[in-house]
Design a protein around this motif. Sequence first.
Motif, short mmCIF file in Angstrom:
data_model
loop_
_atom_site.label_atom_id
_atom_site.label_comp_id
_atom_site.label_asym_id
_atom_site.label_seq_id
_atom_site.Cartn_x
_atom_site.Cartn_y
_atom_site.Cartn_z
N TRP A 10 -2.11 5.44 -5.32
CA TRP A 10 -1.81 4.13 -4.74
C TRP A 10 -0.35 3.45 -4.99
O TRP A 10 0.25 2.98 -3.93
CB TRP A 10 -2.93 3.01 -5.48
N LYS A 11 0.13 3.73 -6.14
CA LYS A 11 1.44 3.39 -6.42
C LYS A 11 2.26 3.80 -5.56
O LYS A 11 3.60 3.55 -4.82
CB LYS A 11 1.71 3.42 -7.87
N SER A 12 2.31 5.16 -5.37
CA SER A 12 3.21 5.99 -4.64
C SER A 12 2.90 5.56 -3.06
O SER A 12 4.01 5.46 -2.37
CB SER A 12 2.71 7.52 -4.51
N GLN A 13 1.72 5.42 -2.60
CA GLN A 13 1.78 5.07 -1.28
C GLN A 13 2.29 3.57 -0.91
O GLN A 13 2.93 3.26 0.00
CB GLN A 13 0.08 4.81 -0.72
N ASP A 14 2.08 2.78 -1.99
CA ASP A 14 2.66 1.26 -1.75
C ASP A 14 3.97 1.19 -2.05
O ASP A 14 4.66 0.47 -1.03
CB ASP A 14 2.07 0.39 -3.11
N GLN A 15 4.84 1.98 -2.55
CA GLN A 15 6.08 2.38 -2.66
C GLN A 15 6.71 2.64 -1.33
O GLN A 15 7.85 2.41 -0.97
CB GLN A 15 6.50 3.17 -3.90
N LEU A 36 11.40 -7.92 -5.01
CA LEU A 36 9.82 -8.05 -4.96
C LEU A 36 9.51 -6.28 -5.22
O LEU A 36 10.15 -5.29 -4.86
CB LEU A 36 9.32 -8.49 -3.88
N ASP A 37 8.35 -5.84 -5.93
CA ASP A 37 8.15 -4.63 -6.40
C ASP A 37 6.93 -4.11 -5.44
O ASP A 37 6.79 -3.05 -6.18
CB ASP A 37 8.08 -4.48 -7.86
N SER A 38 6.51 -4.91 -4.81
CA SER A 38 5.32 -4.19 -4.19
C SER A 38 5.16 -4.70 -2.53
O SER A 38 5.73 -5.59 -2.15
CB SER A 38 3.88 -4.65 -4.79
N LYS A 44 3.14 -11.16 1.48
CA LYS A 44 2.78 -12.56 1.01
C LYS A 44 4.08 -13.41 1.22
O LYS A 44 3.81 -14.42 1.72
CB LYS A 44 2.05 -12.54 -0.31
N THR A 45 4.99 -13.07 0.70
CA THR A 45 6.31 -13.63 0.90
C THR A 45 6.60 -14.20 2.15
O THR A 45 6.93 -15.07 2.62
CB THR A 45 7.32 -12.94 0.00
#
Length: 186
Positions: A10-15, A36-38, A44-45
């Motif tokens: 998930w983290k890889s896909q999110d990045q 922001l890191d995700s 959302k921002t």
Amino acid sequence: LIENPEFITWKSQDQTLLGWLLSSISEGTLGLVINLDSSNAVWKTLEKKFGVQSEAKVLQIKYEINTLKKESMNVEDYCMKMKALADKLACAGSPLNDRELLMHILNGLGSGFLDIASFITACRMDFDDAYALLLTHESRIEQQEQDAKTVFNANFAQGMFNANFAQTRGNYRRGGYTRGFQGNYF
């Protein structure tokens, strides 16, 4: 503690998604989200920042739709302007259905279209059929106005002819055209 292998995926896909988002944002907006890191935080921002503007835009467009009147525009221009506003509203996330758009159009037509607007409403016509009928109705109104102008001009010209004829005839009878001549014409 054992790391969840799904979290790593998930983290890889999110990045990857975060990279795509950051690369597609304009430089002016990038400053809002660069730290922001995700991808979720970026989304959302941006939603928070532009969602408020979008809501204000929706209210402005709805106001324009509610207050637009045909007035001196022809039916085609008026309907196309209303349709363009409805398209802007849809882009801002608040679309009108065809029936709602048609009701707004009918409300802004003016008194010369009351009968046809009532007919369109009673028959529950779709937008395309109503649009065609409005164009036909406008064409007939223009033809009636042209016919009325033609009759007025003909009556005016006839009245002027009669007035000039009567004046000329009166001058002859009073001897107005006999000065300098010997004898009367009548």
